[in-house]
Motif scaffolding. Sequence first.
Motif, PDB file in Angstrom:
ATOM      1  N   ARG A   1      -7.722  41.900 -48.168  1.00  0.00           N
ATOM      2  CA  ARG A   1      -6.261  42.022 -48.298  1.00  0.00           C
ATOM      3  C   ARG A   1      -5.687  43.182 -47.505  1.00  0.00           C
ATOM      4  O   ARG A   1      -4.619  43.064 -46.910  1.00  0.00           O
ATOM      5  CB  ARG A   1      -5.888  42.191 -49.778  1.00  0.00           C
ATOM      6  N   VAL A   2      -6.382  44.330 -47.518  1.00  0.00           N
ATOM      7  CA  VAL A   2      -5.821  45.538 -46.908  1.00  0.00           C
ATOM      8  C   VAL A   2      -6.233  45.674 -45.444  1.00  0.00           C
ATOM      9  O   VAL A   2      -5.398  45.889 -44.565  1.00  0.00           O
ATOM     10  CB  VAL A   2      -6.245  46.796 -47.700  1.00  0.00           C
ATOM     11  N   THR A   3      -7.525  45.541 -45.173  1.00  0.00           N
ATOM     12  CA  THR A   3      -8.016  45.762 -43.808  1.00  0.00           C
ATOM     13  C   THR A   3      -7.757  44.548 -42.915  1.00  0.00           C
ATOM     14  O   THR A   3      -7.186  44.675 -41.828  1.00  0.00           O
ATOM     15  CB  THR A   3      -9.517  46.079 -43.821  1.00  0.00           C
ATOM     16  N   LEU A   4      -8.176  43.376 -43.356  1.00  0.00           N
ATOM     17  CA  LEU A   4      -8.018  42.180 -42.532  1.00  0.00           C
ATOM     18  C   LEU A   4      -6.637  41.537 -42.689  1.00  0.00           C
ATOM     19  O   LEU A   4      -6.206  40.787 -41.811  1.00  0.00           O
ATOM     20  CB  LEU A   4      -9.105  41.153 -42.890  1.00  0.00           C
ATOM     21  N   GLU A   5      -5.976  41.836 -43.815  1.00  0.00           N
ATOM     22  CA  GLU A   5      -4.637  41.291 -44.088  1.00  0.00           C
ATOM     23  C   GLU A   5      -4.597  39.765 -43.946  1.00  0.00           C
ATOM     24  O   GLU A   5      -3.722  39.192 -43.291  1.00  0.00           O
ATOM     25  CB  GLU A   5      -3.595  41.931 -43.161  1.00  0.00           C
ATOM     26  N   VAL A   6      -5.579  39.112 -44.555  1.00  0.00           N
ATOM     27  CA  VAL A   6      -5.646  37.653 -44.457  1.00  0.00           C
ATOM     28  C   VAL A   6      -4.578  37.017 -45.336  1.00  0.00           C
ATOM     29  O   VAL A   6      -4.011  37.648 -46.236  1.00  0.00           O
ATOM     30  CB  VAL A   6      -7.041  37.136 -44.867  1.00  0.00           C
ATOM     31  N   SER A   7      -4.317  35.757 -45.090  1.00  0.00           N
ATOM     32  CA  SER A   7      -3.323  35.018 -45.875  1.00  0.00           C
ATOM     33  C   SER A   7      -3.828  34.775 -47.293  1.00  0.00           C
ATOM     34  O   SER A   7      -5.021  34.945 -47.582  1.00  0.00           O
ATOM     35  CB  SER A   7      -3.035  33.673 -45.205  1.00  0.00           C
ATOM     36  N   ASP A   8      -2.921  34.368 -48.173  1.00  0.00           N
ATOM     37  CA  ASP A   8      -3.298  34.084 -49.558  1.00  0.00           C
ATOM     38  C   ASP A   8      -4.383  33.003 -49.629  1.00  0.00           C
ATOM     39  O   ASP A   8      -5.308  33.080 -50.438  1.00  0.00           O
ATOM     40  CB  ASP A   8      -2.070  33.631 -50.360  1.00  0.00           C
TER      41      ASP A   8
ATOM     42  N   VAL B   1     -25.605  44.254 -45.509  1.00  0.00           N
ATOM     43  CA  VAL B   1     -24.406  45.094 -45.594  1.00  0.00           C
ATOM     44  C   VAL B   1     -24.011  45.614 -44.212  1.00  0.00           C
ATOM     45  O   VAL B   1     -22.832  45.861 -43.949  1.00  0.00           O
ATOM     46  CB  VAL B   1     -24.644  46.272 -46.566  1.00  0.00           C
ATOM     47  N   ILE B   2     -24.984  45.766 -43.309  1.00  0.00           N
ATOM     48  CA  ILE B   2     -24.698  46.299 -41.964  1.00  0.00           C
ATOM     49  C   ILE B   2     -23.717  45.412 -41.202  1.00  0.00           C
ATOM     50  O   ILE B   2     -22.718  45.914 -40.652  1.00  0.00           O
ATOM     51  CB  ILE B   2     -26.007  46.508 -41.176  1.00  0.00           C
ATOM     52  N   PRO B   3     -23.928  44.077 -41.113  1.00  0.00           N
ATOM     53  CA  PRO B   3     -22.917  43.229 -40.458  1.00  0.00           C
ATOM     54  C   PRO B   3     -21.554  43.308 -41.139  1.00  0.00           C
ATOM     55  O   PRO B   3     -20.512  43.155 -40.474  1.00  0.00           O
ATOM     56  CB  PRO B   3     -23.506  41.816 -40.565  1.00  0.00           C
ATOM     57  N   MET B   4     -21.536  43.535 -42.479  1.00  0.00           N
ATOM     58  CA  MET B   4     -20.263  43.674 -43.188  1.00  0.00           C
ATOM     59  C   MET B   4     -19.518  44.920 -42.715  1.00  0.00           C
ATOM     60  O   MET B   4     -18.285  44.920 -42.596  1.00  0.00           O
ATOM     61  CB  MET B   4     -20.505  43.725 -44.702  1.00  0.00           C
ATOM     62  N   ALA B   5     -20.278  45.995 -42.431  1.00  0.00           N
ATOM     63  CA  ALA B   5     -19.668  47.215 -41.893  1.00  0.00           C
ATOM     64  C   ALA B   5     -19.161  46.980 -40.472  1.00  0.00           C
ATOM     65  O   ALA B   5     -18.065  47.429 -40.096  1.00  0.00           O
ATOM     66  CB  ALA B   5     -20.677  48.364 -41.921  1.00  0.00           C
ATOM     67  N   ILE B   6     -19.950  46.253 -39.680  1.00  0.00           N
ATOM     68  CA  ILE B   6     -19.534  45.940 -38.297  1.00  0.00           C
ATOM     69  C   ILE B   6     -18.242  45.130 -38.294  1.00  0.00           C
ATOM     70  O   ILE B   6     -17.392  45.284 -37.418  1.00  0.00           O
ATOM     71  CB  ILE B   6     -20.660  45.167 -37.571  1.00  0.00           C
ATOM     72  N   ALA B   7     -18.076  44.273 -39.303  1.00  0.00           N
ATOM     73  CA  ALA B   7     -16.897  43.402 -39.372  1.00  0.00           C
ATOM     74  C   ALA B   7     -15.592  44.177 -39.494  1.00  0.00           C
ATOM     75  O   ALA B   7     -14.517  43.647 -39.174  1.00  0.00           O
ATOM     76  CB  ALA B   7     -17.039  42.429 -40.540  1.00  0.00           C
ATOM     77  N   VAL B   8     -15.646  45.439 -39.961  1.00  0.00           N
ATOM     78  CA  VAL B   8     -14.396  46.185 -40.186  1.00  0.00           C
ATOM     79  C   VAL B   8     -14.226  47.365 -39.215  1.00  0.00           C
ATOM     80  O   VAL B   8     -13.335  48.188 -39.416  1.00  0.00           O
ATOM     81  CB  VAL B   8     -14.317  46.696 -41.648  1.00  0.00           C
ATOM     82  N   ILE B   9     -15.087  47.466 -38.191  1.00  0.00           N
ATOM     83  CA  ILE B   9     -14.874  48.513 -37.196  1.00  0.00           C
ATOM     84  C   ILE B   9     -13.750  48.082 -36.242  1.00  0.00           C
ATOM     85  O   ILE B   9     -13.499  46.889 -36.068  1.00  0.00           O
ATOM     86  CB  ILE B   9     -16.170  48.837 -36.409  1.00  0.00           C
ATOM     87  N   GLN B  10     -13.096  49.051 -35.640  1.00  0.00           N
ATOM     88  CA  GLN B  10     -11.916  48.762 -34.822  1.00  0.00           C
ATOM     89  C   GLN B  10     -12.165  47.773 -33.679  1.00  0.00           C
ATOM     90  O   GLN B  10     -11.360  46.854 -33.480  1.00  0.00           O
ATOM     91  CB  GLN B  10     -11.338  50.073 -34.268  1.00  0.00           C
ATOM     92  N   PRO B  11     -13.235  47.925 -32.886  1.00  0.00           N
ATOM     93  CA  PRO B  11     -13.461  46.960 -31.798  1.00  0.00           C
ATOM     94  C   PRO B  11     -13.549  45.519 -32.296  1.00  0.00           C
ATOM     95  O   PRO B  11     -13.064  44.601 -31.640  1.00  0.00           O
ATOM     96  CB  PRO B  11     -14.785  47.419 -31.181  1.00  0.00           C
ATOM     97  N   MET B  12     -14.153  45.335 -33.473  1.00  0.00           N
ATOM     98  CA  MET B  12     -14.278  43.994 -34.039  1.00  0.00           C
ATOM     99  C   MET B  12     -12.915  43.482 -34.517  1.00  0.00           C
ATOM    100  O   MET B  12     -12.565  42.305 -34.318  1.00  0.00           O
ATOM    101  CB  MET B  12     -15.265  44.013 -35.206  1.00  0.00           C
ATOM    102  N   LEU B  13     -12.135  44.362 -35.108  1.00  0.00           N
ATOM    103  CA  LEU B  13     -10.827  43.966 -35.623  1.00  0.00           C
ATOM    104  C   LEU B  13      -9.867  43.598 -34.500  1.00  0.00           C
ATOM    105  O   LEU B  13      -8.977  42.761 -34.678  1.00  0.00           O
ATOM    106  CB  LEU B  13     -10.231  45.101 -36.470  1.00  0.00           C
TER     107      LEU B  13
END
Length: 415
Positions: free
Chosen positions: A251-258, A302-314
């Motif tokens: 909700r906060v980082t990716l701001e996906v739809s409902d 958990v490592i890929p989950m961390a990669i998913a929220v780094i700036q280059p990935m976003l």
Amino acid sequence: MDTFVKEKGFSKDFKILVFGQIISILGSALLRFALSLFVLDMTGRADLFAVLFAISSIPILLTLFGGALADRFNRRHLMVLFDVINSVVVLIFYLTLWTEYHSVLGIGVVMVLLSIISAMYSPAVMASIPLLVREQHLEQANGIVNGVQALAGVAAPVLGGILYGLLGIKILVLVSGLLFFVTAIVEMYMTIPFVKRDDDGQLVMTLFKDIKEGFTYVVKQSFILKCTVLAALLNLLFTPLFIVGVPIVLRVTLEVSDSLYGIGMGIIDFATILGALSMGYFAKKLQINRLYIWVLVTAFLVIPMAIAVIQPMLQIGYYASYLLFTGCALVMAMMMTIISIYVMTLVQKETPNENLGKVMAIMMAVSQCMAPLGQMGYGLLFEIFRANLFIPILMICVMMLLLALLTHRLWRIHA
């Protein structure tokens, strides 16, 4: 015990047990949610809706008394009694709905009573399973029962909302009360082996004494203590990640739809149910001295989950991050469920019947009490590193690696 499991597959008694679980656990959770919606409609206050639903889930520690009762009394009689009490409470409340005497306070009391009965009911069920199935089917049986409990958590808000809208609160309450009563009648046809124990007639003091003896037994039994510690740490580290971490990221980082948010959370719930129901298959592949490998795999996920929220990935777009994050969460939720059920099954096999209710209750209560602590800790971490969520996620990875190391050390002697 053989007389109860002669037939192939699961016995009639176990099937009745599962049927009772579906009605009692799902029915109680569904009704509690519907009542909280009723309060929302009565008052228009979202805070009361949230508070009542949260309060109705508090009586975790009463599980301990349920465990003591399960070792002291006939477990079938307890299940029948609890469902009769559920029925009486709900039907009395139904009568008040036709008067002017129903209030928010009264609804809160009903919700808490249903939650208390549910907490007391669970240890009797968990302590009965080893008596109703063959040992080689125990993991699968636990998976089915846990699958029902997980399904109740997922389905209760959905079904509660739908049935409340279709039937209205009066009909929903009446049907629930009648179903609890029918379940009690069906459970009377179930047979669970029982050996009466001596008591001094002072029930409350006896139960407190039994709970104390249960804790003493768990502490003295090295293997059971290790399993309890592992179950508690799993709940401390894993459960809050799904309850706190995943919603914040989506909700906060990716701001996906409902809709995407609902799909993501639904995937995790589905993984929990799938893990429980597939326990019979995975039980053949699990070994206690290799359990640390499963924990290690979850740590690496958990490592890929961390990669998913780094700036280059976003910056690529949130779809890639969303798929990577929820995909890893799905596998983790499934593996955590399998590990938890496997550890609980080990304890069931190791514990004599006269202590099984208390030990199961202690294990459940200790584990469930750890989750709120983890939620507060994760909430603090995710708030501090709000701009760089990969940092707390990597910290979680490190903690899980340490848990894998601890698991390896704890059961190295069982190799």
